[in-house]
Write a protein that holds these residues in place. Structure first.
Motif, PDB file in Angstrom:
ATOM      1  N   UNK A   1       0.768  -1.177  -0.155  1.00 34.93           N
ATOM      2  CA  UNK A   1      -0.014   0.192   0.105  1.00 34.93           C
ATOM      3  C   UNK A   1       0.954   1.159   0.081  1.00 34.93           C
ATOM      4  N   UNK A   2       0.402   2.045  -0.859  1.00 35.65           N
ATOM      5  CA  UNK A   2       1.357   3.459  -0.790  1.00 35.65           C
ATOM      6  C   UNK A   2       0.610   4.467  -0.026  1.00 35.65           C
ATOM      7  N   UNK A   3       1.081   5.951  -0.193  1.00 30.38           N
ATOM      8  CA  UNK A   3       0.592   6.704   0.638  1.00 30.38           C
ATOM      9  C   UNK A   3      -0.708   7.432   0.114  1.00 30.38           C
ATOM     10  N   UNK A   4      -0.899   6.969  -1.259  1.00 30.55           N
ATOM     11  CA  UNK A   4      -2.211   7.349  -1.910  1.00 30.55           C
ATOM     12  C   UNK A   4      -3.444   6.536  -1.253  1.00 30.55           C
ATOM     13  N   UNK A   5      -4.496   7.023  -1.599  1.00 31.34           N
ATOM     14  CA  UNK A   5      -5.916   6.373  -1.231  1.00 31.34           C
ATOM     15  C   UNK A   5      -5.767   5.034  -1.457  1.00 31.34           C
ATOM     16  N   UNK A   6      -6.020   3.983  -0.440  1.00 28.58           N
ATOM     17  CA  UNK A   6      -5.894   2.708  -0.794  1.00 28.58           C
ATOM     18  C   UNK A   6      -7.296   2.501  -1.973  1.00 28.58           C
ATOM     19  N   UNK A   7      -6.867   1.271  -2.749  1.00 30.30           N
ATOM     20  CA  UNK A   7      -7.859   0.998  -3.560  1.00 30.30           C
ATOM     21  C   UNK A   7      -8.391  -0.557  -2.944  1.00 30.30           C
ATOM     22  N   UNK A   8      -9.836  -0.400  -2.890  1.00 32.37           N
ATOM     23  CA  UNK A   8     -10.713  -1.566  -2.445  1.00 32.37           C
ATOM     24  C   UNK A   8     -11.493  -2.369  -3.561  1.00 32.37           C
ATOM     25  N   UNK A   9     -11.223  -3.614  -3.956  1.00 38.39           N
ATOM     26  CA  UNK A   9     -12.227  -4.140  -4.924  1.00 38.39           C
ATOM     27  C   UNK A   9     -13.262  -4.689  -4.294  1.00 38.39           C
ATOM     28  N   UNK A  10     -14.492  -4.411  -4.433  1.00 39.41           N
ATOM     29  CA  UNK A  10     -15.594  -5.235  -4.058  1.00 39.41           C
ATOM     30  C   UNK A  10     -16.212  -5.937  -5.007  1.00 39.41           C
ATOM     31  N   UNK A  11     -16.136  -7.602  -4.584  1.00 38.88           N
ATOM     32  CA  UNK A  11     -16.512  -8.571  -5.508  1.00 38.88           C
ATOM     33  C   UNK A  11     -17.800  -9.081  -4.787  1.00 38.88           C
ATOM     34  N   UNK A  12     -19.043  -8.767  -5.303  1.00 35.50           N
ATOM     35  CA  UNK A  12     -20.183  -9.261  -4.870  1.00 35.50           C
ATOM     36  C   UNK A  12     -21.376  -9.404  -5.734  1.00 35.50           C
ATOM     37  N   UNK A  13     -22.204 -10.450  -5.850  1.00 37.71           N
ATOM     38  CA  UNK A  13     -22.989 -10.554  -7.217  1.00 37.71           C
ATOM     39  C   UNK A  13     -24.351  -9.627  -6.709  1.00 37.71           C
ATOM     40  N   UNK A  14     -24.337  -9.117  -5.517  1.00 37.57           N
ATOM     41  CA  UNK A  14     -25.586  -8.636  -5.416  1.00 37.57           C
ATOM     42  C   UNK A  14     -25.235  -6.842  -5.640  1.00 37.57           C
ATOM     43  N   UNK A  43     -10.297  -9.236 -14.733  1.00 33.16           N
ATOM     44  CA  UNK A  43     -10.028  -8.184 -15.372  1.00 33.16           C
ATOM     45  C   UNK A  43      -9.815  -6.827 -14.629  1.00 33.16           C
ATOM     46  N   UNK A  44     -10.398  -6.422 -13.538  1.00 29.37           N
ATOM     47  CA  UNK A  44      -9.890  -5.325 -12.647  1.00 29.37           C
ATOM     48  C   UNK A  44      -8.619  -5.370 -12.357  1.00 29.37           C
ATOM     49  N   UNK A  45      -8.264  -6.642 -11.619  1.00 28.16           N
ATOM     50  CA  UNK A  45      -7.019  -6.739 -10.882  1.00 28.16           C
ATOM     51  C   UNK A  45      -5.749  -6.702 -11.992  1.00 28.16           C
ATOM     52  N   UNK A  46      -6.044  -7.032 -13.169  1.00 29.71           N
ATOM     53  CA  UNK A  46      -5.117  -6.957 -14.216  1.00 29.71           C
ATOM     54  C   UNK A  46      -4.838  -5.445 -14.659  1.00 29.71           C
ATOM     55  N   UNK A  47      -6.002  -4.667 -14.543  1.00 23.79           N
ATOM     56  CA  UNK A  47      -5.848  -3.307 -14.887  1.00 23.79           C
ATOM     57  C   UNK A  47      -5.684  -2.308 -13.958  1.00 23.79           C
ATOM     58  N   UNK A  48      -5.719  -2.910 -12.613  1.00 27.08           N
ATOM     59  CA  UNK A  48      -5.518  -1.826 -11.313  1.00 27.08           C
ATOM     60  C   UNK A  48      -4.761  -2.228 -10.304  1.00 27.08           C
ATOM     61  N   UNK A  49      -3.969  -1.571  -9.558  1.00 27.84           N
ATOM     62  CA  UNK A  49      -3.439  -1.765  -8.332  1.00 27.84           C
ATOM     63  C   UNK A  49      -4.158  -2.047  -7.151  1.00 27.84           C
ATOM     64  N   UNK A  50      -4.519  -3.031  -6.998  1.00 22.84           N
ATOM     65  CA  UNK A  50      -5.475  -3.477  -5.947  1.00 22.84           C
ATOM     66  C   UNK A  50      -4.848  -3.521  -4.339  1.00 22.84           C
ATOM     67  N   UNK A  51      -5.286  -2.787  -3.182  1.00 20.53           N
ATOM     68  CA  UNK A  51      -4.543  -3.157  -2.033  1.00 20.53           C
ATOM     69  C   UNK A  51      -5.308  -4.183  -1.308  1.00 20.53           C
ATOM     70  N   UNK A  52      -6.801  -4.274  -1.416  1.00 22.15           N
ATOM     71  CA  UNK A  52      -7.622  -5.372  -0.710  1.00 22.15           C
ATOM     72  C   UNK A  52      -8.465  -5.655  -1.396  1.00 22.15           C
ATOM     73  N   UNK A  53      -9.027  -6.967  -1.396  1.00 20.28           N
ATOM     74  CA  UNK A  53     -10.458  -7.391  -2.036  1.00 20.28           C
ATOM     75  C   UNK A  53     -11.299  -7.790  -0.809  1.00 20.28           C
ATOM     76  N   UNK A  54     -12.527  -7.358  -0.959  1.00 22.21           N
ATOM     77  CA  UNK A  54     -13.730  -7.683  -0.376  1.00 22.21           C
ATOM     78  C   UNK A  54     -14.487  -8.625  -1.216  1.00 22.21           C
TER      79      UNK A  54
END
Length: 237
Positions: A1-14, A43-54
């Motif tokens: 994680x960098x000093x930038x805003x952390x990036x959260x990927x939310x994976x939920x079918x709802x 696809x999102x992981x391949x295109x973005x630096x993700x800090x955490x996945x929900x």
């Protein structure tokens, strides 16, 4: 994680859950990416630096456990599972696969935020300076393996990087800081996980079992992180 805003990927079918989590987390200072299934997630992981996945466990098609199983060999991205209330088996299996934490639905948003921040803190390169200003232990031996505390990495005897989740690293660091001292589950959870132990919480035992499979010559007869019956665990190096 960098000093930038952390990036959260939310994976939920709802969709309503995704949008609720996106709105709340953005207000709390996170960047948020949404995925409704495993295809979009990858696809999102391949295109973005993700800090955490929900990661929701119960999704149609490829479920969260299958996604986690495929992610772990290639990525140490932090993963917090979202499980249905009472689905203890899913939580145990997820932890065994390397999830960093779990929360039961319906999610308490304040608790979710606290868990996310705790996991992200463990992912950061730790501060190894002691309170008195003296440098702390920067490496620790776990059998033939070496824990580099500054780099938050575990190396095998031949120098190969051994994948660790954030929680696994935190546990190894706690043991390194308490060599030859018996630690009970409450102490381990408090120091490594930022929360107290519930008598029915098996997460510490599951994480230690995973660690033993990585560092012990014989995980069934551990010699590095040993069980002290009725109390907890001890690290002897």
């Amino acid at each position: 994680m960098t000093d930038q805003r952390p990036t959260i990927l939310v994976c939920d079918d709802e969709q309503d859950v995704r949008e609720m989590l996106e709105e709340y987390l953005k207000r709390r200072g996170f960047d948020v990416i949404l995925a409704e299934d495993s295809i979009v997630l990858r696809a999102k992981i391949a295109d973005h630096a993700v800090d955490l996945i929900l990661l929701d466990i119960n999704m149609p098609g490829e479920d969260g456990l299958s996604i986690l199983r495929s992610l772990r060999p290639e990525s140490d991205v932090a993963v917090v599972m979202l499980t249905a209330a009472g689905e203890v088996i899913d939580r145990i299996v997820g932890l065994e696969m390397g999830a960093d934490d779990y929360l039961a639905k319906p999610v308490d948003l304040r608790e979710l935020e606290a868990r996310i921040k705790a996991v992200l803190r463990r992912k950061q390169v730790p501060d190894v300076q002691k309170a008195d200003g003296q440098s702390g232990v920067r490496t620790a031996k776990f059998g033939t393996f070496t824990l580099d505390i500054e780099a938050a990495k575990l190396f095998s005897e031949n120098g190969e990087d051994v994948p660790l989740t954030a929680m696994e690293f935190s546990l190894l660091k706690v043991f390194a800081d308490n060599k030859s001292r018996v630690l009970n589950r409450d102490q381990l959870l408090e120091q490594a996980h930022d929360r107290s132990w519930d008598p029915f919480d098996r997460s510490i035992d599951i994480r230690i079992s995973r660690l033993r499979r990585k560092i012990e010559a014989n995980p069934q007869k551990p010699a590095i992180i040993r069980t002290v019956r009725g109390i907890g665990y001890i690290y002897d190096g």
